[in-house]
Design an enzyme around this catalytic site. Structure first.
Site: not given
Ligand code: NAD
Length: 298
Positions: A67-68, A96, A171, A246
């Site tokens: 998902l976003p 993420t 990450k 982001k």
């Protein structure tokens, strides 16, 4: 491995290819996305379309979500998945998102007796389609062992990072270093040019000297220099600057949460923000060299 019933939520740029790879390996994939076209593509790729996230996970051994951002993950798990999924299922979120939300959703799952891992990916849309993603996984060792064969069906490497949230932490720290490092490489090449150096010659020197980096030798931001990279395609494809921005925001936010000093990460965030404001967000993140050498035009 034995075939699993998998509820897959979020069939966008990344999730579409990932769900297709699970179906191609013979898993029974029940897929859901809010966008009809995404659902149609998943059906063509061998998944079964579900009418809701709750329906997709109702009979699942495994849930995978792509998902976003954090708010979508929190809402989908709390409002749709937790109430519908069998207690025996393993939940895998590959989006993420911020470390805080990853830990909170994982704790909420645990409170309901459900096992969950965060498993964000490195690698873009091409790697999602090719099944060559790298997964960084946070959760219990037992949950990691269950997640590993499923993730291996969508990737080339599956790495255990530690406790819940550790996949997200690894990450964003990695990508923060990459963002700052790419900018350093870009400003180096821009300066070398202004100082009158031939850029291929400078590459030959610096790639064998201590200024060397992945950004230089595997992903050189200068067209025609180094191995083929997005710079050779006018910075199309690759890893979008908007996605780098982001991840930098997530890293700086996480650093603030634990009182860590990340001046280079913060500066990288403002430069990518400036680049996005000028309309560069859709270009590969190495295109930030055009902001630094003054050649950027919309
Ligand atoms: P995307 O916007 O293409 O896909 C997200 C999908 O989620 C969309 O199809 C959207 O309709 C769906 N969705 C949103 N809310 C939903 C809901 N409530 N129920 C069901 N579906 C819902 O994004 P993407 O590029 O596939 O990225 C997904 C994640 O992967 C993001 O967190 C991103 O940061 C991360 N990521 C992306 C890349 C990349 O190169 N695109 C690389 C690494 C990681």
């Amino acid at each position: 491995m034995s075939m699993a019933t998998i509820g897959f939520i979020g069939l966008g740029n990344m999730g579409g290819g990932m769900a297709a790879n699970l179906a191609a390996k013979g898993h029974d994939v029940r897929a859901f996305d809010l966008v009809r076209e995404a659902l149609d593509r998943a059906e063509t790729a061998g998944c079964k379309a579900a009418a809701s996230a709750a329906e997709a996970v109702g009979n699942a051994d495994i849930v995978v979500s792509m998902l976003p951002a954090g708010q979508h993950v929190r809402t989908v798990y709390e409002k749709e998945i937790f109430g519908a999924v069998p207690l025996s299922a393993l939940l895998i979120d590959c989006s993420t998102i911020d470390v805080g939300t990853a830990r909170a959703v994982s704790a909420a799952a645990q409170a309901k007796g459900l096992a969950m891992v965060d498993a964000p990916v490195s690698g873009g849309i091409a790697a999602a389609n090719a099944g060559s993603l790298t997964f960084m996984v946070g959760g219990s060792a037992e949950s990691f062992a269950r997640a590993e064969p499923i993730l291996a069906a969508m990737g080339k490497a599956v790495i255990y990072a530690g406790a819940p949230g550790s996949g997200q932490a690894a990450k964003i720290v990695n990508n923060m270093m990459l963002g700052a490092n790419m900018i350093a490489t870009c400003e180096g090449f821009a300066l070398a040019q202004k100082l009158g150096l031939d850029l291929q010659t400078f590459f030959d020197i610096s790639s064998k000297a201590s200024g060397q980096s992945w950004s230089m030798t595997s992903y050189c931001p200068v067209p025609g220099v180094g191995p083929e990279s997005p710079a050779d395609r006018d910075y199309d494809g690759g890893f979008a600057a908007a996605l780098m921005l982001k991840d930098l925001k997530l890293a700086v936010e996480a650093a603030q949460g634990v009182g860590a000093s990340v001046p280079m990460g913060g500066h990288a965030e403002s430069l990518y923000q400036a680049f996005a404001n000028l309309g560069g967000g859709g270009k590969d993140f190495s295109a930030i060299i055009k902001l630094l050498d003054g050649s950027f035009s919309r």
